[in-house]
Design an enzyme around this catalytic site. Sequence first.
Site, PDB file in Angstrom:
ATOM      1  N   GLY A  67      24.496  12.460   9.785  1.00 48.85           N
ATOM      2  CA  GLY A  67      23.530  12.669   8.718  1.00 48.85           C
ATOM      3  C   GLY A  67      24.263  13.028   7.431  1.00 48.85           C
ATOM      4  CB  ALA A 121      24.808  21.802  14.113  1.00 46.67           C
ATOM      5  NE  ARG A 122      19.366  25.807  13.027  1.00 41.43           N
ATOM      6  CZ  ARG A 122      19.742  25.760  11.754  1.00 41.43           C
ATOM      7  NH1 ARG A 122      21.037  25.785  11.445  1.00 41.43           N
ATOM      8  NH2 ARG A 122      18.841  25.692  10.793  1.00 41.43           N
ATOM      9  N   GLY A 139      27.936  28.612   6.917  1.00 41.20           N
ATOM     10  CA  GLY A 139      28.033  27.228   6.494  1.00 41.20           C
ATOM     11  C   GLY A 139      27.656  26.983   5.048  1.00 41.20           C
ATOM     12  CD  GLU A 190      23.308  32.441  14.101  1.00 45.65           C
ATOM     13  OE1 GLU A 190      23.179  32.575  12.890  1.00 45.65           O
ATOM     14  OE2 GLU A 190      23.664  31.367  14.638  1.00 45.65           O
ATOM     15  CG  HIS A 242      24.342  30.767  10.376  1.00 44.91           C
ATOM     16  ND1 HIS A 242      23.375  30.566  11.321  1.00 44.91           N
ATOM     17  CD2 HIS A 242      24.237  29.720   9.526  1.00 44.91           C
ATOM     18  CE1 HIS A 242      22.704  29.444  11.061  1.00 44.91           C
ATOM     19  NE2 HIS A 242      23.218  28.919   9.959  1.00 44.91           N
ATOM     20  CB  ILE A 279      26.020  18.207   7.085  1.00 43.71           C
ATOM     21  CG1 ILE A 279      25.054  18.944   6.148  1.00 43.71           C
ATOM     22  CG2 ILE A 279      27.229  19.088   7.404  1.00 43.71           C
ATOM     23  CD1 ILE A 279      24.400  20.162   6.765  1.00 43.71           C
TER      24      ILE A 279
END
Length: 326
Positions: A156, A238-239, A289, A268, A287, A158
């Site tokens: 995508g 990402a996740r 990013g 998280e 986190h 990113i």
Amino acid sequence: MANILITQHIGGAGVQMLREARHHVTYRDKTEPMGQAELQTAVRHAEGLVCLLTDRVDTAVFDAAPQLKMIANVAVGYDNIDVRAATARGILVSNTPDVLTEATADHAFALLLALARRLPEADAYMRAGKYEKFEMFPPLLGLDVYGKTLGIVGMGRIGAAVARRGALGFGMKVLYTANSVKTAVEQELGAQKVTFPQLLHQSDFVSINVPLTPETYHLFTLDTFRQMKPTACLINTARGPIIKEDDLLVALRQGTIWGAALDVFEAEPEMTPGLADYHDRLLLAPHLGSATGETRRKMVETAVSNLLAGLAGQTPPNALNAEQLV
């Protein structure tokens, strides 16, 4: 004038934008998410909701908010929102893509480089006074990055930005997985679409850039790691739940893969027991990013602009479900 609830701290500028538009704003200026019961109470009279990725906006929240018309998520991912349930109730949902693409890609590549060259370990080594002599083959030997193979799981916005850094900056061969062929990226970077197993087998560095969905939940398990090179590195911006962290620990301890860098976590902000205590070629970040001042301010501005458009009866620039509501 609409009643708007802002669930967490987003800085003063976004709040001011909403107040200047003459909306009534309830601003919960705190840095931790509400409990579900508190959120359901707070949203009762809201027509607009500004939320963060740590706010779970589900059917119970919708049931408690009969006047809700629009949700503006201050994030590009929206797995925290039940978009299908929102759509069924005629509620618009938006996110904040684009503005965080480059910052997140910068961070992903920073993690890749820091992991490959063992920078956190080197810093700790120096601070502990362990550097006593130069050695040709020191304890902290790293990995080459230039000219290696970079696997992008999810090409995508990113993913493409990470691939661009690898291909153009470090002469890397780019492999990717995606739901469709990314012709523009292939033409620009010489990237090649492959199957997931092919990417695992061939990549020296694997960057996770897919959203969290039922299909990507625990996409990376011990079986997945066993398909990777023993010299491979995994980077996740990402996740967290895309990786089964217990299995990652096993893979690191057994030398199944060389190393991993995680910016997000399965539960998280908590970490799987043992993760924080494992230091050998494992890099952890909280986190970060999109965490530059400029980018986070743009995310808030984008979310607020989406909300203002939606409440004015317009289609928000980053609406996720506007077509389904027509």
